[in-house]
Design a protein around this motif. Structure first.
Motif, PDB file in Angstrom:
ATOM      1  N   PHE A 181       0.877  -0.957  -0.073  1.00 43.97           N
ATOM      2  CA  PHE A 181      -0.418   0.082   0.399  1.00 43.97           C
ATOM      3  C   PHE A 181       0.838   1.161  -0.035  1.00 43.97           C
ATOM      4  O   PHE A 181       0.787   2.470  -0.839  1.00 43.97           O
ATOM      5  CB  PHE A 181      -1.095  -0.033   1.407  1.00 43.97           C
ATOM      6  CG  PHE A 181      -2.231   1.245   1.228  1.00 43.97           C
ATOM      7  CD1 PHE A 181      -3.308   1.326   0.322  1.00 43.97           C
ATOM      8  CD2 PHE A 181      -2.193   2.787   1.941  1.00 43.97           C
ATOM      9  CE1 PHE A 181      -3.912   2.013   0.177  1.00 43.97           C
ATOM     10  CE2 PHE A 181      -2.811   2.834   2.146  1.00 43.97           C
ATOM     11  CZ  PHE A 181      -3.291   3.438   1.517  1.00 43.97           C
ATOM     12  N   ARG A 182       1.629   1.138   0.593  1.00 46.58           N
ATOM     13  CA  ARG A 182       2.868   2.481   0.057  1.00 46.58           C
ATOM     14  C   ARG A 182       2.412   3.245   1.210  1.00 46.58           C
ATOM     15  O   ARG A 182       2.347   4.695   0.568  1.00 46.58           O
ATOM     16  CB  ARG A 182       3.766   2.937  -0.479  1.00 46.58           C
ATOM     17  CG  ARG A 182       4.224   1.639  -1.248  1.00 46.58           C
ATOM     18  CD  ARG A 182       5.164   2.072  -2.436  1.00 46.58           C
ATOM     19  NE  ARG A 182       3.215   1.608  -3.557  1.00 46.58           N
ATOM     20  CZ  ARG A 182       3.231   3.218  -4.192  1.00 46.58           C
ATOM     21  NH1 ARG A 182       3.425   4.193  -3.793  1.00 46.58           N
ATOM     22  NH2 ARG A 182       1.739   2.691  -4.917  1.00 46.58           N
ATOM     23  N   PRO A 183       2.274   3.507   2.204  1.00 43.89           N
ATOM     24  CA  PRO A 183       1.274   4.661   3.185  1.00 43.89           C
ATOM     25  C   PRO A 183       2.358   5.642   3.289  1.00 43.89           C
ATOM     26  O   PRO A 183       3.434   5.514   3.445  1.00 43.89           O
ATOM     27  CB  PRO A 183       0.492   4.099   4.406  1.00 43.89           C
ATOM     28  CG  PRO A 183       1.323   2.648   4.381  1.00 43.89           C
ATOM     29  CD  PRO A 183       2.172   1.919   2.990  1.00 43.89           C
ATOM     30  N   ASP A 184       1.943   6.768   3.524  1.00 41.92           N
ATOM     31  CA  ASP A 184       2.570   8.074   3.971  1.00 41.92           C
ATOM     32  C   ASP A 184       1.998   7.965   5.825  1.00 41.92           C
ATOM     33  O   ASP A 184       2.933   8.141   6.586  1.00 41.92           O
ATOM     34  CB  ASP A 184       2.330   9.210   3.490  1.00 41.92           C
ATOM     35  CG  ASP A 184       1.189   9.599   3.510  1.00 41.92           C
ATOM     36  OD1 ASP A 184       0.253   9.719   3.910  1.00 41.92           O
ATOM     37  OD2 ASP A 184       0.574  10.374   2.399  1.00 41.92           O
ATOM     38  N   THR A 185       1.015   7.561   6.148  1.00 44.19           N
ATOM     39  CA  THR A 185       1.066   7.598   7.715  1.00 44.19           C
ATOM     40  C   THR A 185       0.153   6.431   7.495  1.00 44.19           C
ATOM     41  O   THR A 185      -0.438   6.043   7.426  1.00 44.19           O
ATOM     42  CB  THR A 185      -0.139   9.062   7.340  1.00 44.19           C
ATOM     43  OG1 THR A 185       0.661  10.083   6.805  1.00 44.19           O
ATOM     44  CG2 THR A 185      -1.130   9.437   8.791  1.00 44.19           C
ATOM     45  N   VAL A 186       0.396   5.724   9.441  1.00 42.82           N
ATOM     46  CA  VAL A 186      -0.129   5.201   9.409  1.00 42.82           C
ATOM     47  C   VAL A 186      -0.762   5.320  11.346  1.00 42.82           C
ATOM     48  O   VAL A 186      -0.304   5.891  11.886  1.00 42.82           O
ATOM     49  CB  VAL A 186       0.695   3.469   9.680  1.00 42.82           C
ATOM     50  CG1 VAL A 186       0.187   2.664  10.096  1.00 42.82           C
ATOM     51  CG2 VAL A 186       1.334   3.532   8.553  1.00 42.82           C
ATOM     52  N   VAL A 187      -1.978   5.354  11.281  1.00 43.28           N
ATOM     53  CA  VAL A 187      -2.946   5.254  12.432  1.00 43.28           C
ATOM     54  C   VAL A 187      -3.332   3.925  13.195  1.00 43.28           C
ATOM     55  O   VAL A 187      -4.196   3.074  12.318  1.00 43.28           O
ATOM     56  CB  VAL A 187      -4.151   6.293  12.304  1.00 43.28           C
ATOM     57  CG1 VAL A 187      -4.955   6.356  13.488  1.00 43.28           C
ATOM     58  CG2 VAL A 187      -3.430   7.713  11.618  1.00 43.28           C
ATOM     59  N   THR A 218      13.541   1.857   5.133  1.00 42.16           N
ATOM     60  CA  THR A 218      13.144   2.639   4.326  1.00 42.16           C
ATOM     61  C   THR A 218      13.552   4.022   5.201  1.00 42.16           C
ATOM     62  O   THR A 218      13.756   4.669   6.478  1.00 42.16           O
ATOM     63  CB  THR A 218      11.784   2.642   3.718  1.00 42.16           C
ATOM     64  OG1 THR A 218      12.224   4.439   3.082  1.00 42.16           O
ATOM     65  CG2 THR A 218      10.869   3.047   5.333  1.00 42.16           C
ATOM     66  N   SER A 219      14.429   5.056   4.711  1.00 41.78           N
ATOM     67  CA  SER A 219      14.364   6.044   4.607  1.00 41.78           C
ATOM     68  C   SER A 219      13.562   7.468   4.521  1.00 41.78           C
ATOM     69  O   SER A 219      13.530   8.533   5.325  1.00 41.78           O
ATOM     70  CB  SER A 219      15.443   6.973   3.610  1.00 41.78           C
ATOM     71  OG  SER A 219      14.992   6.595   2.573  1.00 41.78           O
ATOM     72  N   ARG A 220      12.141   7.171   4.107  1.00 38.60           N
ATOM     73  CA  ARG A 220      11.569   7.758   4.290  1.00 38.60           C
ATOM     74  C   ARG A 220      10.205   6.734   5.574  1.00 38.60           C
ATOM     75  O   ARG A 220       9.179   5.863   4.028  1.00 38.60           O
ATOM     76  CB  ARG A 220      10.868   8.139   3.440  1.00 38.60           C
ATOM     77  CG  ARG A 220      11.333   9.387   2.423  1.00 38.60           C
ATOM     78  CD  ARG A 220      11.474   9.757   1.229  1.00 38.60           C
ATOM     79  NE  ARG A 220      10.090  10.839   1.771  1.00 38.60           N
ATOM     80  CZ  ARG A 220       9.819  11.579   0.656  1.00 38.60           C
ATOM     81  NH1 ARG A 220      10.088  10.913  -0.743  1.00 38.60           N
ATOM     82  NH2 ARG A 220       8.444  12.180   1.152  1.00 38.60           N
ATOM     83  N   PRO A 221      10.240   5.942   6.354  1.00 36.36           N
ATOM     84  CA  PRO A 221       9.197   5.331   6.894  1.00 36.36           C
ATOM     85  C   PRO A 221       7.598   6.434   7.699  1.00 36.36           C
ATOM     86  O   PRO A 221       7.630   7.632   7.476  1.00 36.36           O
ATOM     87  CB  PRO A 221       9.616   4.555   8.183  1.00 36.36           C
ATOM     88  CG  PRO A 221       9.883   6.181   8.518  1.00 36.36           C
ATOM     89  CD  PRO A 221      11.341   6.626   7.132  1.00 36.36           C
ATOM     90  N   PRO A 222       6.597   5.729   7.350  1.00 40.67           N
ATOM     91  CA  PRO A 222       5.526   6.405   7.290  1.00 40.67           C
ATOM     92  C   PRO A 222       4.864   7.354   8.499  1.00 40.67           C
ATOM     93  O   PRO A 222       5.576   6.149   9.256  1.00 40.67           O
ATOM     94  CB  PRO A 222       4.176   5.558   7.121  1.00 40.67           C
ATOM     95  CG  PRO A 222       4.981   3.808   7.324  1.00 40.67           C
ATOM     96  CD  PRO A 222       6.731   3.713   6.657  1.00 40.67           C
ATOM     97  N   LYS A 223       4.882   8.097   8.446  1.00 41.41           N
ATOM     98  CA  LYS A 223       4.164   8.711  10.353  1.00 41.41           C
ATOM     99  C   LYS A 223       3.464   7.711  10.756  1.00 41.41           C
ATOM    100  O   LYS A 223       2.679   7.263  10.306  1.00 41.41           O
ATOM    101  CB  LYS A 223       3.936   9.795  10.045  1.00 41.41           C
ATOM    102  CG  LYS A 223       4.576  11.117   9.293  1.00 41.41           C
ATOM    103  CD  LYS A 223       3.910  12.900   9.163  1.00 41.41           C
ATOM    104  CE  LYS A 223       5.290  13.325   8.348  1.00 41.41           C
ATOM    105  NZ  LYS A 223       4.115  15.000   8.421  1.00 41.41           N
ATOM    106  N   HIS A 224       3.449   7.633  11.597  1.00 45.77           N
ATOM    107  CA  HIS A 224       2.908   6.672  12.618  1.00 45.77           C
ATOM    108  C   HIS A 224       2.087   7.708  14.639  1.00 45.77           C
ATOM    109  O   HIS A 224       3.156   8.298  15.132  1.00 45.77           O
ATOM    110  CB  HIS A 224       3.755   5.773  13.798  1.00 45.77           C
ATOM    111  CG  HIS A 224       2.883   4.790  14.188  1.00 45.77           C
ATOM    112  ND1 HIS A 224       3.254   3.731  15.085  1.00 45.77           N
ATOM    113  CD2 HIS A 224       1.093   4.116  14.256  1.00 45.77           C
ATOM    114  CE1 HIS A 224       2.496   2.658  15.502  1.00 45.77           C
ATOM    115  NE2 HIS A 224       1.466   3.817  15.244  1.00 45.77           N
ATOM    116  N   PHE A 225       0.689   8.022  14.029  1.00 44.91           N
ATOM    117  CA  PHE A 225      -0.175   8.701  14.364  1.00 44.91           C
ATOM    118  C   PHE A 225      -1.303   7.696  16.024  1.00 44.91           C
ATOM    119  O   PHE A 225      -0.909   6.458  14.894  1.00 44.91           O
ATOM    120  CB  PHE A 225      -1.145   9.728  14.027  1.00 44.91           C
ATOM    121  CG  PHE A 225      -0.734  11.071  13.377  1.00 44.91           C
ATOM    122  CD1 PHE A 225      -0.179  12.042  14.405  1.00 44.91           C
ATOM    123  CD2 PHE A 225       0.454  10.305  12.685  1.00 44.91           C
ATOM    124  CE1 PHE A 225       0.415  13.471  13.707  1.00 44.91           C
ATOM    125  CE2 PHE A 225       0.474  11.969  11.548  1.00 44.91           C
ATOM    126  CZ  PHE A 225       0.534  13.162  12.648  1.00 44.91           C
TER     127      PHE A 225
END
Length: 235
Positions: free
Chosen positions: A136-142, A169-176
């Motif tokens: 899915f390649r999310p930029d954000t995970v909640v 990865t050098s650009r992991p998704p933000k985790h909220f």
């Protein structure tokens, strides 16, 4: 302060109904902003407990309970136009039993405990989450907060946090995470439009959640549909 403006949002929850109860505003808000949103549900809710006298027979039948709650989830998803969904896990993780006090104590004597989400352990669940994240390649995970009293919600948080690290990865998704009562929050989401969508979705769980014109109660006290959902960034 953290910004919450995802383009590809993944919402990971342990049970059917968590997506609407805890993140209905968040999902509706992201979809309205034309984000691509995927909901990942980790169990089918086999160990749910219906307070509706007409559904008490489900409480003694995990298979029937899972079927009922899964179908309720699929109906709720229809309220969130454009929401993608997947049930997770090649092992079909079982919901973890909790004690009747509601304090989150696990039934350690449960013979099925090793097959439950919590009993499977964070590493096992995280390793299965990695390919889901890669696809899915999310930029954000909640997720819910590790302070949430249910052990399955804690496990969802732990597994997602570990899976993000395993991505390497050098650009992991933000985790909220959804802030628990009394916690500080960086983001507040919800308005009359998202509240209307949340209320419509909640109707799918009317047999488990007490719903009135302006509020709902899933056993922890009355919550207004208009109450904003609060998020904080995991750092």
């Amino acid at each position: 302060m953290a910004n919450f403006n995802p383009q590809r949002l993944m919402v990971v929850h342990a049970h059917p109904d968590d997506e609407t109860i805890f993140t209905g505003h968040v999902i509706a808000h992201a979809l309205r902003a034309d984000a691509q949103v995927q909901l990942v549900t980790l169990t089918r809710g086999e160990r749910g407990n219906s307070r509706n006298p007409n559904l008490r027979s489900l409480n003694g039948s995990p298979a029937d309970m899972a079927n009922y709650r899964s179908n309720a989830l699929l109906r709720a998803i229809e309220s969130f136009e454009g929401l993608e969904h997947t049930f997770f896990g090649t092992r079909a993780y079982l919901e973890t039993s909790q004690d009747s006090t509601g304090l989150g104590k696990i039934f350690d004597r449960d013979p099925l405990y090793p097959l439950t989400l919590t009993g499977s352990g964070a590493t096992v669940v995280a390793e299965e989450l990695v390919p889901v994240l890669k696809r899915f390649r999310p930029d954000t995970v909640v997720t819910l907060s590790p302070k949430n009293p249910h052990s399955d919600h804690k496990m969802a948080y732990k597994a997602v946090k570990k899976a993000i690290k395993l991505l390497k990865t050098s650009r992991p998704p933000k985790h909220f995470v959804v802030a628990e009562p009394g916690d500080s929050a960086e983001v507040r989401i919800g308005d009359s439009s998202t509240a209307s969508i949340k209320k419509h979705a909640m109707a799918s769980y009317a047999d488990f959640v007490t719903i009135s014109e302006n509020s709902f109660d899933f056993g922890t006290g009355e919550i207004k549909f208009s109450e904003q959902e609060k998020l904080r960034l995991v750092r």
